[in-house]
Design a protein around this motif. Structure first.
Motif, PDB file in Angstrom:
ATOM      1  N   VAL A 107       0.858  -1.178   0.000  1.00 28.60           N
ATOM      2  CA  VAL A 107       0.000   0.000   0.000  1.00 28.60           C
ATOM      3  C   VAL A 107       0.896   1.231   0.000  1.00 28.60           C
ATOM      4  O   VAL A 107       1.706   1.418   0.910  1.00 28.60           O
ATOM      5  CB  VAL A 107      -0.923   0.025   1.233  1.00 28.60           C
TER       6      VAL A 107
ATOM      7  N   GLY B   6      -1.282  -0.768  -4.551  1.00 30.71           N
ATOM      8  CA  GLY B   6      -2.359   0.194  -4.737  1.00 30.71           C
ATOM      9  C   GLY B   6      -2.026   1.429  -3.922  1.00 30.71           C
ATOM     10  O   GLY B   6      -1.135   1.396  -3.059  1.00 30.71           O
TER      11      GLY B   6
ATOM     12  N   LEU C  95      -6.989   2.863  -3.866  1.00 33.13           N
ATOM     13  CA  LEU C  95      -7.742   1.997  -2.955  1.00 33.13           C
ATOM     14  C   LEU C  95      -8.775   2.773  -2.149  1.00 33.13           C
ATOM     15  O   LEU C  95      -9.900   2.315  -1.961  1.00 33.13           O
ATOM     16  CB  LEU C  95      -6.772   1.271  -2.017  1.00 33.13           C
TER      17      LEU C  95
ATOM     18  N   GLN D 217     -10.676  -3.699  -0.330  1.00 30.20           N
ATOM     19  CA  GLN D 217     -10.078  -3.322  -1.608  1.00 30.20           C
ATOM     20  C   GLN D 217      -8.712  -3.979  -1.800  1.00 30.20           C
ATOM     21  O   GLN D 217      -8.379  -4.444  -2.898  1.00 30.20           O
ATOM     22  CB  GLN D 217      -9.936  -1.797  -1.684  1.00 30.20           C
ATOM     23  N   ILE D 218      -7.927  -4.009  -0.744  1.00 31.06           N
ATOM     24  CA  ILE D 218      -6.607  -4.640  -0.809  1.00 31.06           C
ATOM     25  C   ILE D 218      -6.739  -6.120  -1.139  1.00 31.06           C
ATOM     26  O   ILE D 218      -6.016  -6.653  -2.001  1.00 31.06           O
ATOM     27  CB  ILE D 218      -5.851  -4.443   0.519  1.00 31.06           C
TER      28      ILE D 218
ATOM     29  N   GLU E 133      -7.690  -6.574  -4.809  1.00 35.84           N
ATOM     30  CA  GLU E 133      -6.584  -6.280  -5.732  1.00 35.84           C
ATOM     31  C   GLU E 133      -5.499  -7.352  -5.667  1.00 35.84           C
ATOM     32  O   GLU E 133      -4.875  -7.691  -6.681  1.00 35.84           O
ATOM     33  CB  GLU E 133      -5.978  -4.914  -5.418  1.00 35.84           C
TER      34      GLU E 133
END
Length: 278
Positions: free
Chosen positions: A182, A210, A235, A271-272, A275
């Motif tokens: 991240v 992201g 994200l 979201q992580i 992805e």
């Protein structure tokens, strides 16, 4: 899943994102790899705390046994040794602990001893297991401390790694075992310069990544434009709010204080995960 949180400079909000992300996940592990300035404990206040020393081997001269052959000094690429009148002088701050000088010495004039360079601290804060590395003042490299810390992390579950700022060797070691990175960025031209640095690093390591845009504001957003140009997923956008700044400055965890912030970071975690599976 190991999630590494990094940024191109300090003050971007890397620890803020790491701490709140760990709290948003159920029974997560937080690992503070910012070993020169670890501050995760200011938020988590973990109890009880146990401290484990981290040592590295360094050569030590055995008086009177050197023949002055210079094999050890010729081998050392870091110039950590000097031979003066059949006596070996060791410059510990330049030593990389490879052990080569001891192997090549025909007189066995060198031996290893353990040098303490820092600690790994462990504790618990509610449902979060807390790990933190701390490098002793004056030490050149924190990589051994980060290695010692990451070896103690569990293999399963959600692990949030709070990386050092920038893109130096300590950052590389922090993201080595990560399954997703991240990148925390600010919506400014200067923020994009720092974002580009860490994006190049994670790309070099072949890591999925992201971006979290912190202190997000309306209007022109260079960080958003950079992400669009390089096809990097954004994200989540964390708003530029006085209430968030106040909580952070008081060492309070936003996720534990307000439902809306808890929902925001749970969305980020989702979201992580999505992805990472792509």
């Amino acid at each position: 899943m190991r999630i590494a949180v990094l940024s191109g400079k300090g003050g971007t909000g890397k620890t803020f994102v790491s701490v709140n992300l760990a709290c948003a996940a159920e029974h997560a592990v937080y690992a503070d790899c910012d070993i020169e300035e670890p501050d995760g404990q200011l938020f988590f206040k973990p109890q009880p705390m146990t401290s484990i020393p981290v040592t590295v081997p360094v050569p030590e001269f055995s008086a009177g046994s050197c023949s002055g052959c210079h094999k050890c000094t010729d081998l050392c690429a870091w110039h950590a040794l000097a031979c003066v009148k059949n006596k070996i002088i060791v410059f510990e701050e330049m030593c990389h602990s490879c052990g080569g000088c001891i192997l090549v010495c025909p007189e066995k004039a060198l031996r290893e001893r353990d040098k303490n360079i820092g600690t790994v601290d462990e504790g618990v804060s509610d449902s979060v297991r807390f790990f933190s590395g701390c490098l002793n003042t004056g030490e050149v490299s924190g990589v051994p401390v980060i290695k010692a810390l990451t070896r103690r992390l569990p293999e399963d579950g959600t692990v949030i790694i709070d990386c050092p700022p920038g893109s130096a060797c300590s950052v590389m070691e922090s993201i080595r075992s990560a399954s997703f990175c991240v990148l925390v960025a600010e919506p400014t031209v200067f923020g994009v310069q720092n974002l580009e640095t860490v994006y190049e690093l994670v790309t070099l390591f072949g890591k999925k990544c992201g971006v979290v845009i912190n202190k997000n504001i309306n209007g022109r957003n260079p960080a958003e434009s950079f992400c669009k140009k390089h096809h990097i997923p954004v994200l989540v956008r964390i708003p530029f709010e006085a209430s968030l700044g106040r909580l952070n400055s008081e060492g309070r965890i936003a996720v534990r204080e307000k439902d809306s912030y808890r929902d925001l970071f749970r969305k980020l975690l989702t979201q992580i995960q999505q992805e990472a599976q792509k």
